[in-house]
Design an enzyme around this catalytic site. Structure first.
Site, PDB file in Angstrom:
ATOM      1  N   CYS A 131       0.824  -1.209   0.000  1.00 14.15           N
ATOM      2  CA  CYS A 131       0.000   0.000   0.000  1.00 14.15           C
ATOM      3  C   CYS A 131       0.862   1.265   0.000  1.00 14.15           C
ATOM      4  O   CYS A 131       0.379   2.338  -0.364  1.00 14.15           O
ATOM      5  CB  CYS A 131      -0.985  -0.008   1.166  1.00 14.15           C
ATOM      6  SG  CYS A 131      -0.286  -0.393   2.758  1.00 14.15           S
ATOM      7  N   HIS A 132       2.134   1.134   0.337  1.00 20.24           N
ATOM      8  CA  HIS A 132       3.037   2.303   0.286  1.00 20.24           C
ATOM      9  C   HIS A 132       3.256   2.792  -1.139  1.00 20.24           C
ATOM     10  O   HIS A 132       3.683   3.912  -1.343  1.00 20.24           O
ATOM     11  CB  HIS A 132       4.385   1.970   0.945  1.00 20.24           C
ATOM     12  CG  HIS A 132       5.151   0.880   0.293  1.00 20.24           C
ATOM     13  ND1 HIS A 132       4.909  -0.459   0.568  1.00 20.24           N
ATOM     14  CD2 HIS A 132       6.157   0.901  -0.619  1.00 20.24           C
ATOM     15  CE1 HIS A 132       5.734  -1.204  -0.155  1.00 20.24           C
ATOM     16  NE2 HIS A 132       6.497  -0.395  -0.888  1.00 20.24           N
TER      17      HIS A 132
END
Length: 165
Positions: A131-132
């Site tokens: 998700c980064h």
């Protein structure tokens, strides 16, 4: 329920990898996150379990730039929408970023930009489900694990991904 965990020291601090019934069920960045999220069913520290050892090794390899993606059995518990978002996140290549808008379009719902952010926040497998790699449309960093853009910045820098501060 068999819940075990191993740890990896990284530039982000201690990474806690939780294994439950033969699946990687959670990754926690820092002791505070680990204690807060695992307070009900505290896992047992173990480096004797083969999956814990493999998950720890793969995470070490990621931080030492010897691995770009993970090959682990994962426990993905979430709504159908969340799982569709996580599937897109899992497909984002190492060193690449997508905007929240791009993720929304890939799941076929271009108006779901805010909901994409909520699905990212619900991701219990950060780094493994990257998700980064989701940033603002303007290439700027937005919240990670709630508000931790410093974590996102360190991970994207490790991967050599482009973004604006």
């Amino acid at each position: 329920m068999n819940r075990l965990y191993g740890t990896v020291e990284s530039e982000l601090g201690t990474i806690y990898i939780v294994v439950e019934d033969g699946l990687v069920s959670a990754v926690h960045i820092g002791v505070e996150d680990f204690k807060r999220r695992e307070r009900v069913h505290q896992p047992i520290f173990s480096l004797d379990n083969e999956l814990v050892k493999e998950a720890v090794q793969q995470m070490k390899d990621y931080f030492s730039k010897r691995r770009q993606d993970f090959d682990l059995p994962l426990q993905l518990e979430g709504t159908e929408f969340q799982q569709s978002v996580w599937n897109v996140l899992h497909s984002i290549p190492f060193g690449t970023t997508y905007s929240y808008q791009e993720v929304a379009e890939k799941i076929g719902n271009s108006k779901a930009v805010r909901a994409i952010g909520q699905a990212n926040k619900a991701n219990r497998l950060p780094i493994i489900i990257p998700c980064h790699r989701v940033i603002g449309k303007n290439q700027k960093l937005t919240g990670y694990a709630g508000t931790r853009t410093d974590i996102k910045e360190k991970l994207l820098t490790l991967e050599g991904a482009g973004f604006k501060r």
